[in-house]
Scaffold this active site. Structure first.
Site, mmCIF file in Angstrom:
data_model
loop_
_atom_site.group_PDB
_atom_site.id
_atom_site.type_symbol
_atom_site.label_atom_id
_atom_site.label_comp_id
_atom_site.label_asym_id
_atom_site.label_seq_id
_atom_site.Cartn_x
_atom_site.Cartn_y
_atom_site.Cartn_z
ATOM 1 N N HIS A 1 -14.472 -10.728 6.521
ATOM 2 C CA HIS A 1 -13.025 -10.497 6.486
ATOM 3 C C HIS A 1 -12.575 -10.385 7.935
ATOM 4 C CE1 HIS A 1 -13.347 -8.656 2.341
ATOM 5 N NE2 HIS A 1 -14.524 -8.323 2.818
ATOM 6 N N ASP B 1 -4.554 -12.474 7.392
ATOM 7 C CA ASP B 1 -5.901 -12.323 6.870
ATOM 8 C C ASP B 1 -6.665 -13.643 6.934
ATOM 9 O OD1 ASP B 1 -7.853 -10.854 5.708
ATOM 10 O OD2 ASP B 1 -6.750 -10.399 3.873
ATOM 11 N N ARG C 1 0.863 -1.184 0.000
ATOM 12 C CA ARG C 1 0.000 0.000 0.000
ATOM 13 C C ARG C 1 0.888 1.219 0.000
ATOM 14 N NH1 ARG C 1 -4.396 -1.900 4.635
ATOM 15 N NH2 ARG C 1 -5.014 -3.801 3.546
ATOM 16 N N HIS D 1 -10.757 -15.133 5.387
ATOM 17 C CA HIS D 1 -12.124 -14.878 4.928
ATOM 18 C C HIS D 1 -12.982 -16.068 5.315
ATOM 19 C CE1 HIS D 1 -9.733 -12.195 2.264
ATOM 20 N NE2 HIS D 1 -10.633 -11.368 2.762
HETATM 21 ZN ZN LIG Z 1 -10.630 -9.357 2.973
#
Ligand SMILES: [Zn+2]
Ligand SMILES: [Zn+2]
Length: 638
Positions: A508, A380, A360, A382
């Site tokens: 998420h 992360d 980023r 999901h």
């Molecule tokens: Zn996500």
């Protein structure tokens, strides 16, 4: 007459027009002395506000968060008066509160330097000692504009005010400033303060406007609290992860890649320990793991919505006549994996984790050590599930999150729930189900939480987890976000029990957030004294002289066989120098061995920060150390 209801339920009958301050005096003299403002029917107002109708009244002191903020903001006025009296040509712009203090933007051609802070503080002290009353005066917008005509900053402030009544506050004689209030009743109540720094700041943050001077200060209810705060800052400076990271050879930065961390061998040991632990916990909680590409076609980012909402922070590249983006988030890749085959409600919930490396672009002015980087690994995951499964899935994520935080030694956390913003997608019904599920999960776990009304993402409500480190600094780490947008954008479906195709709910979630940042936080929280299980070098064997080098080698072999990360210091130096070096490297265990130890198959164990040293058989040390590592104990004492 008016009935005043106090927070404890007591009711006072007072004549109409009695001020909140007079009520405080009737209640309790000590409270009246400490009072800074009042909450009348939930609204925070000056103590001098007259009560004309029946009302709920709460007297607030600097112990109350809002009270402390009012005190700090009032201190900004005192500082403004002091600066104006030292530099009469000063034009005042805007003076809000910030975390731990306040600032005032001023327009003054002569630069204010740290050398000047002393005389500003002295002037402030005079104003505080004079204990001048803050007096509120109201007028119409038109009158206020006429009064301040020619002062571009204040005219701008008036034009931005959302009320037709404009208020001014003066401290007794002379000094007056446009302000909405409220303030403490008099300058004597601004507590203990200090001017901290001065920096350049554009008017309205706009680089085409004039550069102003932003003078920062801090204020606390008592001298003790101010001293504690300054000490915490001092301690934070000593714990700066950028300094410790270099000193302990954990990571570095290079101008060849600004904002991109280079992790050194010792840093990688810490990293891999965290990854191993993280994988183990996720396995226990029923997660699968995937890895998706760093570079994906630009079209995908149009589809995901990142192109429209996040393009400025993304990196792009071109090859084979096509445009690609370097992923700033892992979700689109996760959706593509989901879409590779058909799914049935029977396999739900599907928990899919990814230690995803994301890029980023952050402005060069905000990058800061490991805390703010341009490339980081996000822990992360999901979760794909049905609407009915949201609550139990969120409960599972909360349990996993707290388990992980506790393992790293963070016990002090708080949770915030952000709800539907004005601009949003998805039906009100879907928002309702999702928000209720999030609340239900928090209530099921009896976790107190703060609601940020209307601050959810446009695609769904969310929960954020914040931890406090040992310096009481708050860090947002984890998040759980519901998403009504992405599954539809990517055409994700599953076959439900009634044989129809439906869109799954996508959750998420991240627990640590960024691995890089989390390691930075760990270093500062522990001041570099990492727990045994995370230490790059867990033990060092220090022979007293070369006569015991052989025995040191035998001890090292035993430690290595037991899986400990260790080394031998066979340098020529004196034992004192060897100990000092190991100490400087913040090693948890030092095993000193001399002829006596060699003869009895023992080691003299020195533990970081623990007295006294203990001589014990090698096996005894090993057994305890292995247990502490396996249990990830932070306490070193054997
Ligand atoms: Zn996500
Ligand atoms: Zn003010």
């Amino acid at each position: 007459m008016a009935n005043v209801t106090l927070p404890d339920g007591r009711i006072f009958r007072v004549s109409s027009g009695t001020t909140a301050e007079q009520i405080a005096e009737q209640m309790d003299a000590a409270l009246a002395k400490a009072a800074v403002a009042a909450r009348v029917n939930g609204k925070v107002v000056d103590l001098s506000t007259p009560i004309t109708n029946d009302a709920n009244v709460q007297i607030i002191t600097a112990k109350d968060d809002q009270g402390l903020e009012i005190m700090r903001h009032s201190c900004a006025h005192v500082m403004a008066e002091a600066i104006c009296s030292v530099w009469p040509t000063t034009k005042l712009v805007y003076g809000p509160t910030v975390e731990d203090g306040f600032y005032y933007d001023i327009d003054l051609d002569e630069p204010i330097r740290p050398d000047d802070f002393g005389r500003i503080e002295q002037k402030m002290q005079e104003i505080v000692s004079a204990d001048k009353a803050f007096i509120r005066r109201e007028m119409s917008k038109a009158e206020a504009l006429a009064k301040l005509a020619g002062d571009r900053y204040k005219v701008d402030n008036i034009n931005r005010a959302d009320s037709d009544t404009i208020s001014f506050y003066s401290h007794g004689d002379g000094f007056e400033d446009l302000c909405r209030g409220p303030h403490v009743p008099s300058t004597g109540r601004v507590g203990s303060f200090k001017i901290m720094s001065v920096a350049g700041a554009y008017w309205h943050g706009d680089p085409t406007q004039k550069m102003l001077q932003r003078v920062y200060g801090t204020a606390w209810a008592t001298k003790q609290q101010l001293d504690d705060y300054l000490q915490r800052l001092d301690e934070a400076k000593k714990r700066d992860h950028r300094v410790l990271g270099k000193q302990l050879d954990l990571f570095s930065f290079n101008e060849a890649g600004p904002g991109f961390a280079f992790i050194h061998p010792k840093g990688m040991i810490v990293w891999n320990e965290i990854v191993n632990y993280w994988r183990g916990v996720h396995d226990k909680y029923g997660y699968q793991e995937i890895k998706t590409p760093l570079i994906l076609n630009e079209q995908l980012w149009h589809r995901s919505g990142h192109w429209d909402n996040y393009k400025e922070n993304m990196y792009f590249t071109t090859f084979d006549d096509a445009s690609y983006a370097i992923k700033p988030m892992n979700c689109p890749g996760g959706c593509l994996v989901y879409r590779t085959r058909q799914h049935s409600y029977r396999e739900f919930p599907m928990r899919v984790a990814e230690l995803g490396l994301v890029h980023r672009h952050e402005a060069s002015g905000v990058i800061h050590g490991l805390f703010r980087v341009r490339q980081f690994t996000q822990d992360d995951a999901h979760i794909f599930c049905t609407p009915q499964q949201i609550e139990s899935e969120v409960i599972g994520v909360i349990e996993l999150t707290f388990e992980i935080y506790r393992t790293f030694g963070f016990e002090d956390f708080h949770v915030e729930l952000s709800t539907k913003p004005e601009k949003h997608i998805g039906s009100d019904e879907a928002w309702d189900i999702a928000t209720r599920a999030l609340k239900g999960a928090l209530e099921h776990k009896a976790i107190p939480y703060k609601i940020n009304e209307g601050e959810g993402a446009f695609y769904g409500p969310k929960i954020d987890f914040h931890i406090k480190d040992c310096l009481k600094r708050s860090w947002q780490l984890g998040t759980i976000q519901l998403d009504f947008s992405m599954p539809e954008r990517f055409g994700l479906v599953y076959t439900d029990a009634d044989n129809t195709e439906k869109t799954p709910v996508m959750i998420h979630r991240a627990v640590l957030g960024s691995f890089e940042r989390f390691i930075g936080i760990l270093i500062e929280h522990y001041a570099g004294h990492l727990p045994l299980w995370l230490s790059p070098e867990q033990a060092r064997i220090l022979p007293i002289s070369e006569k015991t080098n052989d025995y040191a080698g035998i001890v090292q072999t035993k430690l290595k066989e037991a899986g400990l990360r260790c080394s031998c210091d066979l340098s020529d130096g004196k034992i004192g120098a060897k100990i000092a070096r190991a100490y400087g490297e913040k090693l948890p265990c030092m095993l000193v061995v001399g002829p006596k130890e060699a003869e009895s198959n023992t080691v003299n164990v020195r533990l970081r920060g623990i007295e006294p040293n203990k001589t014990m058989p090698i096996e005894e040390f090993l057994e305890t150390a292995k247990r502490k590592i396996a249990n990830k104990e932070a306490d070193l004492a054997l």
